[in-house]
Design a protein around this motif. Structure first.
Motif, PDB file in Angstrom:
ATOM      1  N   ASP A  76     -21.044   4.452  28.600  1.00  0.00           N
ATOM      2  CA  ASP A  76     -20.704   3.754  29.844  1.00  0.00           C
ATOM      3  C   ASP A  76     -21.120   2.286  29.883  1.00  0.00           C
ATOM      4  OD1 ASP A  76     -23.421   4.143  29.983  1.00  0.00           O
ATOM      5  OD2 ASP A  76     -23.418   5.121  31.942  1.00  0.00           O
ATOM      6  N   LEU A  77     -21.349   1.674  28.714  1.00  0.00           N
ATOM      7  CA  LEU A  77     -21.635   0.246  28.682  1.00  0.00           C
ATOM      8  C   LEU A  77     -20.359  -0.525  28.357  1.00  0.00           C
ATOM      9  CD1 LEU A  77     -25.112   0.109  26.917  1.00  0.00           C
ATOM     10  CD2 LEU A  77     -24.604  -0.311  29.304  1.00  0.00           C
ATOM     11  N   PRO A  78     -20.194  -1.723  28.922  1.00  0.00           N
ATOM     12  CA  PRO A  78     -18.918  -2.450  28.833  1.00  0.00           C
ATOM     13  C   PRO A  78     -18.704  -3.152  27.502  1.00  0.00           C
ATOM     14  CG  PRO A  78     -20.493  -3.756  30.079  1.00  0.00           C
ATOM     15  CD  PRO A  78     -21.179  -2.435  29.789  1.00  0.00           C
ATOM     16  N   LEU A  79     -18.496  -2.381  26.441  1.00  0.00           N
ATOM     17  CA  LEU A  79     -18.246  -2.963  25.123  1.00  0.00           C
ATOM     18  C   LEU A  79     -16.767  -3.315  24.980  1.00  0.00           C
ATOM     19  CD1 LEU A  79     -20.388  -0.640  22.821  1.00  0.00           C
ATOM     20  CD2 LEU A  79     -21.060  -2.703  24.044  1.00  0.00           C
ATOM     21  N   PRO A  80     -16.460  -4.419  24.324  1.00  0.00           N
ATOM     22  CA  PRO A  80     -15.063  -4.845  24.197  1.00  0.00           C
ATOM     23  C   PRO A  80     -14.305  -3.997  23.182  1.00  0.00           C
ATOM     24  CG  PRO A  80     -16.497  -6.313  22.963  1.00  0.00           C
ATOM     25  CD  PRO A  80     -17.400  -5.369  23.714  1.00  0.00           C
ATOM     26  N   GLY A  81     -12.989  -4.039  23.293  1.00  0.00           N
ATOM     27  CA  GLY A  81     -12.145  -3.347  22.332  1.00  0.00           C
ATOM     28  C   GLY A  81     -12.257  -1.836  22.390  1.00  0.00           C
ATOM     29  N   ASP A  82     -12.729  -1.302  23.511  1.00  0.00           N
ATOM     30  CA  ASP A  82     -12.900   0.150  23.664  1.00  0.00           C
ATOM     31  C   ASP A  82     -13.833   0.740  22.599  1.00  0.00           C
ATOM     32  OD1 ASP A  82     -11.366   0.550  25.935  1.00  0.00           O
ATOM     33  OD2 ASP A  82      -9.502   0.695  24.801  1.00  0.00           O
ATOM     34  N   MET A  83     -14.723  -0.086  22.067  1.00  0.00           N
ATOM     35  CA  MET A  83     -15.702   0.443  21.118  1.00  0.00           C
ATOM     36  C   MET A  83     -16.669   1.373  21.852  1.00  0.00           C
ATOM     37  SD  MET A  83     -15.268  -0.433  17.971  1.00  0.00           S
ATOM     38  CE  MET A  83     -16.887  -0.232  17.203  1.00  0.00           C
ATOM     39  N   PRO A  84     -17.043   2.488  21.228  1.00  0.00           N
ATOM     40  CA  PRO A  84     -17.994   3.389  21.882  1.00  0.00           C
ATOM     41  C   PRO A  84     -19.413   2.860  21.754  1.00  0.00           C
ATOM     42  CG  PRO A  84     -17.463   4.216  19.705  1.00  0.00           C
ATOM     43  CD  PRO A  84     -16.592   2.996  19.921  1.00  0.00           C
ATOM     44  N   THR A  85     -20.291   3.341  22.609  1.00  0.00           N
ATOM     45  CA  THR A  85     -21.710   3.098  22.390  1.00  0.00           C
ATOM     46  C   THR A  85     -22.173   4.055  21.302  1.00  0.00           C
ATOM     47  OG1 THR A  85     -22.183   4.648  24.192  1.00  0.00           O
ATOM     48  CG2 THR A  85     -22.203   2.304  24.720  1.00  0.00           C
ATOM     49  N   PHE A  86     -23.139   3.611  20.493  1.00  0.00           N
ATOM     50  CA  PHE A  86     -23.550   4.505  19.415  1.00  0.00           C
ATOM     51  C   PHE A  86     -24.221   5.747  20.004  1.00  0.00           C
ATOM     52  CE2 PHE A  86     -27.817   2.437  19.456  1.00  0.00           C
ATOM     53  CZ  PHE A  86     -28.636   3.555  19.296  1.00  0.00           C
ATOM     54  N   GLY A  87     -24.036   6.849  19.327  1.00  0.00           N
ATOM     55  CA  GLY A  87     -24.551   8.126  19.802  1.00  0.00           C
ATOM     56  C   GLY A  87     -23.502   8.959  20.505  1.00  0.00           C
ATOM     57  N   PHE A  88     -22.494   8.296  21.083  1.00  0.00           N
ATOM     58  CA  PHE A  88     -21.464   9.021  21.829  1.00  0.00           C
ATOM     59  C   PHE A  88     -20.669   9.957  20.926  1.00  0.00           C
ATOM     60  CE2 PHE A  88     -16.902   9.103  22.969  1.00  0.00           C
ATOM     61  CZ  PHE A  88     -16.985   9.884  24.111  1.00  0.00           C
ATOM     62  N   GLN A  89     -20.233   9.449  19.780  1.00  0.00           N
ATOM     63  CA  GLN A  89     -19.376  10.269  18.915  1.00  0.00           C
ATOM     64  C   GLN A  89     -20.123  11.493  18.375  1.00  0.00           C
ATOM     65  OE1 GLN A  89     -16.346   9.979  18.939  1.00  0.00           O
ATOM     66  NE2 GLN A  89     -15.653   7.870  18.994  1.00  0.00           N
ATOM     67  N   PRO A  97     -28.248  10.048  19.385  1.00  0.00           N
ATOM     68  CA  PRO A  97     -28.147  10.087  17.923  1.00  0.00           C
ATOM     69  C   PRO A  97     -27.877   8.698  17.352  1.00  0.00           C
ATOM     70  CG  PRO A  97     -26.888  11.883  18.910  1.00  0.00           C
ATOM     71  CD  PRO A  97     -27.293  10.975  20.030  1.00  0.00           C
ATOM     72  N   GLY A  98     -28.672   8.282  16.385  1.00  0.00           N
ATOM     73  CA  GLY A  98     -28.464   6.991  15.738  1.00  0.00           C
ATOM     74  C   GLY A  98     -29.544   5.968  16.020  1.00  0.00           C
ATOM     75  N   ILE A  99     -30.486   6.294  16.891  1.00  0.00           N
ATOM     76  CA  ILE A  99     -31.565   5.336  17.189  1.00  0.00           C
ATOM     77  C   ILE A  99     -32.302   4.946  15.922  1.00  0.00           C
ATOM     78  CG2 ILE A  99     -33.820   5.064  18.295  1.00  0.00           C
ATOM     79  CD1 ILE A  99     -32.775   6.764  20.610  1.00  0.00           C
ATOM     80  N   ASN A 100     -32.654   5.942  15.123  1.00  0.00           N
ATOM     81  CA  ASN A 100     -33.396   5.637  13.892  1.00  0.00           C
ATOM     82  C   ASN A 100     -32.569   4.793  12.933  1.00  0.00           C
ATOM     83  OD1 ASN A 100     -35.864   6.863  14.481  1.00  0.00           O
ATOM     84  ND2 ASN A 100     -35.139   8.877  13.830  1.00  0.00           N
ATOM     85  N   GLY A 101     -31.254   4.953  12.988  1.00  0.00           N
ATOM     86  CA  GLY A 101     -30.388   4.120  12.149  1.00  0.00           C
ATOM     87  C   GLY A 101     -30.512   2.650  12.506  1.00  0.00           C
TER      88      GLY A 101
END
Length: 431
Positions: A144-157, A16-20
């Motif tokens: 599961d990508l190593p983003l800093p600050g515990d930010m989620p990858t888009f689509g996860f939420q 979810p969010g690819i089109n965004g």
């Protein structure tokens, strides 16, 4: 020639969010005077000698993308094709990509995808030697990508919200019908989605691969955890429950050959060589073993299995992911076109992230695992406070349960076993 174009492609599974992101990148680039072209099906066609720009590309402008941020799916579709073959870079495919970029006068490329797409994007950045700048926008419902600050990858939420809604409905069905559901949730390398869903819905227990560390386990070992939880739940007065299991737990059963031995059949792989975990009937394996155990003790149990994953990937994004993808798409264009980042950094390419509310491009070489040469994977930290909270609300056999004589007797009765046999059978779970 005219001003260089900006191109967009999407690789890997939907989220979810690819089109965004597509919309945000297109609008930001068009406002800066760039032509924008979309490549269909990720790297599939641009890495092929059969690439046809009339068929495999689409021009993108503001009117075309102005409302797509509200939609699930991908207007550019997606594919899992990569620039890797047999574990090595496929130089012929790389040459085809380079040819396409040069023939279409593409000077900027935005890739949208997970770890495999990020790796292919880094290969393109190196191969083009500064004639093409690459920005990768991290996308995966697995988080599961190593983003800093515990930010989620888009689509996860968004995926977690949809999965939580499904599990909540199953919980009510389980309570109403006095049955158990074994819910297998997507997550190849990490249990973020399974754990986040179980925690949000209040599932009876959630099992993720990270809790086993580096060791291999058997189907029987996972069944022990679930069976003990079911017996404890019965001793507490409930015949129903929900056990969530991350699909990646199946990879803990051993190498692919061992899994195929358990199943008695071969398992298909995707173009990256990964086992198609959707082809592994993990829920059925667990159900069959636990049903057999209950029947041997003279107990009847109703278990229903449910796989949750594909119905999450193209869901319309929730506001969090709509806003997040707009930030990421704008950030990708800012990184590629602004003078805020050095020429040397742009030659290497970067993954776009947001840290403390600010744009934070991460050079590709900083997200690569030095051992494997591939993109690092972020797993659940089972020592974290967040996991501690999730674990504390699960129903599982605990050490204190076995130290309480009255409760041990109650559990043994629920299992139709004597206390000594029950303790011997399940004591290893708390040792």
């Amino acid at each position: 020639m005219s001003t260089k174009r900006l191109a967009i492609l999407v690789g890997g599974g939907p989220a979810p969010g690819i089109n965004g992101v597509i919309g945000s990148v297109t609008i930001a680039a068009r406002k800066r005077g760039l032509e924008v072209v979309g490549f269909y099906d990720g790297f599939k066609w641009i890495s092929s000698s059969s690439f046809d720009p009339a068929v495999h590309t689409v021009p993108l402008d503001i009117s075309r993308v102005s409302r797509i941020h509200l939609e699930g799916g991908s207007i550019l579709r997606t594919a899992r094709d990569s620039l890797i073959k047999g574990g090595a870079i496929d130089e012929a495919k790389v040459a085809n990509v380079r040819k396409v970029m040069e023939s279409l006068n593409v000077g900027y490329l935005v890739t949208i995808g997970g770890d495999d797409t990020a790796f292919s994007a880094s290969i393109v950045a190196r191969a083009m030697e500064g004639r093409l700048f690459v920005a990768h926008v991290p996308k995966t419902i697995d988080n599961d990508l190593p983003l800093p600050g515990d930010m989620p990858t888009f689509g996860f939420q968004t995926a977690r919200e949809v999965a939580t809604s499904i599990v909540k409905n199953l919980m009510e069905d389980a309570r109403t019908t006095n049955r158990w559901y074994f819910v297998v949730i997507m997550g190849r390398s990490a249990g973020h989605l399974a754990l986040g869903t179980g925690k949000a819905a209040g599932a009876t227990l959630t099992i993720i691969p990270e809790e086993f560390g580096d060791r291999k386990v058997r189907v029987e070992d996972v069944c022990d955890i679930i069976e003990a939880a079911m017996i404890k739940r019965k001793a507490l007065g409930r015949d129903d429950g929900i056990a969530i299991v991350a699909e990646g737990v199946a990879l803990k059963f051993g190498d692919v050959e061992e899994i195929e031995r358990i199943l008695g059949k071969s398992i298909p792989r995707d173009p990256h060589g990964h086992v198609r975990l959707a082809e592994v009937p993990l829920g059925e394996l667990l159900k069959n073993e636990i049903t057999r155990r209950f029947e041997e003790r003279g107990k009847k149990i109703t278990i229903v299995t449910k796989d949750v994953g594909y119905e999450l990937r193209c869901a319309p994004p929730i506001p969090f992911d709509i806003e997040y993808t707009r930030d990421l798409g704008y950030g990708a264009v800012e990184y590629l076109l602004s003078g805020s980042y050095s020429e040397e950094m742009k030659r290497k390419g970067a993954m776009i992230s947001i840290l403390n509310g600010k744009l934070n491009p991460i050079p590709f070489d900083e997200i690569m695992d030095p051992v494997t040469g591939r993109t690092r994977v972020r797993t659940v930290d089972i020592t974290s406070y967040a996991y501690q909270v999730a674990r504390s609300y699960m129903i599982r056999l605990e050490r204190e349960d076995l130290e309480n004589p009255e409760f041990v007797a109650s559990m043994a009765k629920a299992a139709n076993m004597d206390v000594e046999s029950f303790t011997k059978r399940f004591g290893h779970l708390v040792s």
